[in-house]
Design a protein around this motif. Structure first.
Motif: not given
Length: 534
Positions: A172-175, A304-305, A386-391
């Motif tokens: 979560i921190k990285d995202a 994903n990679k 980025c926000l979608d990934l974070l959530n």
């Protein structure tokens, strides 16, 4: 482990702790103001806490005094001293508690973090220990909000603290860092448009510009051919150098056209993504209990990679093509300027030259407008991604911790009540968390839930100790206390509690309390400091 606490002002000068459960025992009558909670605040104090140092009644009635204490790691005793009025420093002591060397309290807490082998990313020792040292006066005994260190603490900080304790926070921190970076870029770009430092157009205007750009290019091409033909046709003595530059100009335009075609193809295909399956893991497991979710996750990670590699390579190629297109723009302009100098263009109507120049200026303006639009759109889309990934990561990481805690709490609750009463449940939400026992809102059940949650976290993490004051335990039904005491002992980590009215409970509970008592307090000179001022 915490081995002992020593103070000259105590009625019982030295208290030696057990490796498991240690009990601070009050009276059968439940006398108050004898020092049970105060002693637990001192336990918190030797673990780096500050509530005890701010206790005005202690300063008023006892004054400045030293608390000596020892920790035991690998059969070696480490002795220290901390003064209640000079609490920012901790003194390292020799075997006889003579002060040797002063340390900052933060450095001391880092040392404890290392010795207890907690050392979790982004989690301080106090943020781990302090939350689960629940003593009257610390404001963390709210049975409805057990993750909060105080009522004023933001829910996000409280939930992240437990996530860090389970070592599930770093993704979560990285995202979050990535999302904050792109959000800041998007805000800067939007502000620049707001103050007219960057051109701002709508999608409709962008599409209109595309159509106009194509028409202008065709017109420019016609004018360019007309100018070149007229320049060369009207001068029979045209040099070979002029013909050479005309050929270079034609070649450059063809090459630029090919590059633009490739650029457009990449732009249209750059956003390809593999479909996500993470959000369906929980649903899949409902219908296929034996499904290997780890294998599915490995496949998704591989996808994903690959998608990331493709996107990175396409972005690099797109940037390279755009740079090459700009270089050809410069070349084409240079060739056109050279041709004008080499050839006699006096016979070319000024009107024609002016129209040609106007078209070039309009083309440049429209291209800049569209480029600004694409930049803004790309930043907006990147921010959303980025926000979608974070959530999604928050949902995933909190679900991991939530399931672990709830599963363990169910097991502990069954041990206490043999399935008669519901287990407490912890649910993380977008704005914080919810903690309750279904179909039961009684105070005793709520306090039982808090104790069970602490025991679950003690069992599942590197947390080395929990401390529970009597105000929590006295709310619980009598028949549950015996089992809770057994769970304290079975935790195989240090648990320090304050307790009174012991004769109200079962004979086994009384036996356990007396066997594990390390300090007994009572009125009339047997208070913690040998007197009461309540």
């Amino acid at each position: 482990m915490l081995y002992e606490i020593y103070c000259e002002q105590f009625h019982q000068k030295k208290i030696i702790f057990n490796e498991g459960l240690s009990v601070v025992l009050g009276t059968d009558c439940g006398h108050n103001s004898i020092g049970k909670s105060t002693f637990l605040l001192i336990v918190d104090f030797v673990f780096g806490g500050n509530t005890y140092s701010g206790a005005e009644d202690i300063i008023k009635n006892i004054g400045s005094h030293d608390i000596f204490f020892a920790f035991k790691f690998n059969n070696v005793l480490y002795k220290f001293c901390r003064n209640n009025t000079k609490s920012k420093e901790v003194w390292e002591c020799d075997d006889n508690y003579r002060k040797m060397k002063s340390h900052d309290i933060k450095d001391f807490c880092k040392w404890l973090d290392e010795m207890y082998k907690i050392q979790l990313p982004d989690l301080t020792f106090r943020d781990a220990i302090g939350r689960y040292t629940r003593v009257y006066g610390k404001e963390n005994c709210d049975e409805k909000h057990p993750l909060h260190s105080s009522p004023k603490e933001k829910s996000e900080k409280a939930t992240y603290a437990v996530l860090k304790l389970f070592n599930e926070y770093m993704p979560i921190k990285d995202a979050q860092i990535q999302a904050d970076t792109i959000s800041e870029k998007h805000k800067t770009y939007s502000d620049a448009q707001k103050f007219n430092l960057i051109i701002k157009i709508t999608k409709s205007e962008y599409n209109q510009n595309l159509k106009r750009i194509e028409l202008i290019k065709k017109e420019i091409c016609k004018f360019s051919n007309l100018i070149e033909n007229q320049m060369i046709g009207n001068d029979p003595s045209v040099s070979e150098e002029a013909l050479h530059y005309k050929n270079l100009l034609s070649s450059a335009r063809r090459s630029q056209g090919n590059l633009k075609a490739k650029y457009n193809v990449i732009s249209n295909n750059q956003d390809y993504k593999f479909p996500l399956t993470t959000n369906t893991y929980v649903e899949l497991s409902k219908y296929f209990p034996n499904i290997e979710l780890k294998n599915i996750e490995k496949v998704e990670n591989f996808h994903n990679k690959i998608a990331g590699i493709f996107k990175e390579e396409l972005t690099e190629e797109k940037n390279r093509l755009w740079q090459a297109i700009q270089e050809y723009d410069a070349k084409i302009k240079s060739y056109e300027d050279t041709l004008r100098k080499l050839l006699n263009n006096e016979d070319i109507p000024k009107k024609v030259l002016q129209q040609h120049a106007n078209l070039l200026r309009e083309l440049d303006m429209l291209q800049k407008q569209n480029y600004a639009y694409l930049q803004g759109t790309e930043l907006k889309e990147s921010k959303k991604e980025c926000l979608d990934l974070l959530n999604n990561l928050k949902t995933k990481q909190f679900s991991i911790v939530q399931n672990k805690i709830n599963t363990k709490m169910a097991s502990l609750n069954d041990y206490i009540y043999a399935g008669i009463y519901n287990s407490p449940l912890l649910y993380f939400t977008n704005n914080g968390y919810n903690f309750h026992t279904p179909d039961d809102t009684g105070t005793g059940i709520a306090c039982k839930g808090l104790i069970i949650m602490d025991l679950a976290i003690l069992s599942l993490t590197k947390l080395p100790i929990i401390v529970h004051d009597s105000l929590i335990l006295k709310q619980i039904y009598d028949n549950a206390i015996e089992k809770i005491l057994e769970l304290y002992i079975q935790a195989n980590k240090q648990v320090i509690i304050a307790f009174d009215k012991q004769n109200s409970y079962t004979s086994k509970a009384q036996k356990l309390l007396n066997e594990n008592a390390v300090l007994k307090l009572a009125p009339n000179g047997k208070e913690l400091f040998g007197k009461s001022w309540g």
